[in-house]
Write a protein that holds these residues in place. Sequence first.
Motif, PDB file in Angstrom:
ATOM      1  N   LYS A 228      -3.781  18.765  46.830  1.00  0.00           N
ATOM      2  CA  LYS A 228      -5.182  19.172  46.784  1.00  0.00           C
ATOM      3  C   LYS A 228      -6.050  17.938  47.009  1.00  0.00           C
ATOM      4  CE  LYS A 228      -3.113  20.212  43.173  1.00  0.00           C
ATOM      5  NZ  LYS A 228      -2.623  20.386  41.812  1.00  0.00           N
ATOM      6  N   GLU A 366      -6.921  13.783  39.446  1.00  0.00           N
ATOM      7  CA  GLU A 366      -8.143  14.473  39.023  1.00  0.00           C
ATOM      8  C   GLU A 366      -8.958  13.666  38.011  1.00  0.00           C
ATOM      9  OE1 GLU A 366      -5.147  15.730  39.315  1.00  0.00           O
ATOM     10  OE2 GLU A 366      -5.192  17.732  40.221  1.00  0.00           O
ATOM     11  N   ARG A 465       5.513  19.045  32.949  1.00  0.00           N
ATOM     12  CA  ARG A 465       4.452  19.791  33.609  1.00  0.00           C
ATOM     13  C   ARG A 465       4.644  21.241  33.250  1.00  0.00           C
ATOM     14  NH1 ARG A 465       2.658  17.330  38.370  1.00  0.00           N
ATOM     15  NH2 ARG A 465       3.438  15.216  38.514  1.00  0.00           N
TER      16      ARG A 465
HETATM   17 MG    MG Z   1      -1.202  17.374  39.565  1.00  0.00          MG
END
Ligand code: MG
Length: 584
Positions: A228, A366, A465
């Motif tokens: 992303k 992020e 995760r």
């Molecule tokens: Mg990530």
Amino acid sequence: MDVRILAKPRSGWRVPPNMPDYEAARASFSWEAAERALAGLPGGRGLNMAHEAVERHCLEGRGDHPALLWRGRRGERKVFTYAELSASTSRFAHVLAGLGVQPGERVFSLMGRIPELYLTALGTLKHRAVFCPLFSAFGPEPVRARLELGEGRVLVTTSALYRKKVASLRDSLPHLRHVLLVDEGGEPGTEALHDLLARAPDTYEIGPTSPEDMALLHFTSGTTGMPKGAIHVHRAVLVHYVTGRLALDLHPEDVFWCTADPGWVMGTSYGILSPLTHGVRSVVDEADFDAERWYRLLEEERVTVWYTAPTAVRMLMKAGDELPRRFDLSALRFIASVGEPLNPEAVLWAQRVLGLPIHDTWWQTETGGIMVSNYATLAIKPGSMGRPLPGVEAAIVRRQPGGGVRVLEAPGLEGELALRSGWPSMFRGYLYDEERYHKCFAGGWYLSGDLAWKDEDGYFWFVGRSDDVIKSMGHLIGPFEVESVLLEHPAVAEAAVIGRPDFLIGEVVKAFVSLKDGYAPDEALRRELLALARTRLGAVVAPKELEFQSSLPRTRSGKILRRLLKARELGLSEGDVSTLETPT
Ligand code: MG
Ligand code: ATP
């Protein structure tokens, strides 16, 4: 889990730490006060990353101080002072202006860690365009996809990379107006960067920059799927500065080496911006990992603060304990790591062999900068990511069905690691994917997608995760804990654990292991490793299956790709593998 604690001395520091008392710093911290340490653009014209990283030092009389210590692949060495960096980045900003590039438009780089990469990054920021770095080892398709999504207006690259990866795709990239080659390539449709630079003036007045102007576009590592494009703004430089001071303990006389490539966020936030905002000497090595070269470089450059990644640490461990003893690493004062879970074994190995522990830090593309960290003065609990940066509120939360979150206050409970939204380097969007961006937030928190728990002392522990967590016989199993135990065995170089779907128990824990040099995979060793895991973890959590591989699949930024191991195991499509590391 048996926790060993590495206490820190209260006195006798070689260099007094910037943050003598974590609790006190946390209690008194405010971002408004921290911001006063930044220079800001002269005349109150805003905040610009390149000004903080380069110009301010020149204005404050430190232009002669070395900024970049560049080491070439073939043994070359070049030193660039802050004044030289100022001049070359000004030239680059003029080049962009001359090409008609507007603030906010995207300038991509596709090259190895050569000096031109650094002047492209900083010159782009000076011109208030947006810098977007790509790994030079990406294949043509990942390059095309990112240039297309990011609407790259300018690409700076080498003629070889251009020929191999871009030339044939050029027609499908209507936004790409200019390709600047750093060498004499003369390819059709390109311009020679150095000719343009030579004609450009070497001072450039940075235009008014809002702290909220877009500065960087960074693609995520693609560990869990399609990468992303995370948007970062100039204000993020405040976090680069503060983390350089508090988490990495940078002092003006330091020689800092961040081993990451700017193709992933670590190599920009800490390979370029953070050290330069502190006016330190920052080492750049063009070459790829090589244990001996790395130790030699630490010795020759007298590196004091070293920021690297678990994958590199594991490779150093694999190279053996004798090798570092041949080098003088006495200048080293602080070692830190990010990118993947840092197994306790690695922290203890460094303490034993290098004489210093490794300080794990946690953050993401992020978050723009370090959010959870181990600090120079705080005791380390090997295996823990540490505690939140002063100014950052971190919590363990669970998403609620109605869209809110519940904060799990009690220690020991597993949930998603969340950050109170609004820290200065928080990403401001995924490019052209607003829906996905909004899904990351709930009830005033940013949800990281990583599972963790917090102990009674406020230390955070990584579980896995959320996509990688294994559900077996009604238990949730984090791969990190299992992998850490396998790594305790002297034969094991790397381990990755996945869940293989099973009709009866949900998922079967399966381990993939690669071995250190000098060990051969055989049935006896396989049984020994399974038995070790069973003894240490219990039958429910321990892997039932174990497969040897000569090496484990990794992203370009060095992260083990568990999703790929799982897809291969199940005979499924491998999904997006654009960031997969392949021998070049
Ligand atoms: Mg990530
Ligand atoms: P993608 O989002 O495309 O799947 P990615 O998450 O690997 O890729 P990055 O932003 O480069 O992309 O990596 C951030 C992630 O790396 C974190 O969310 C976390 O899973 C992992 N990570 C980073 N630091 C640590 C750490 N100290 N311990 C454990 N995991 C870490």
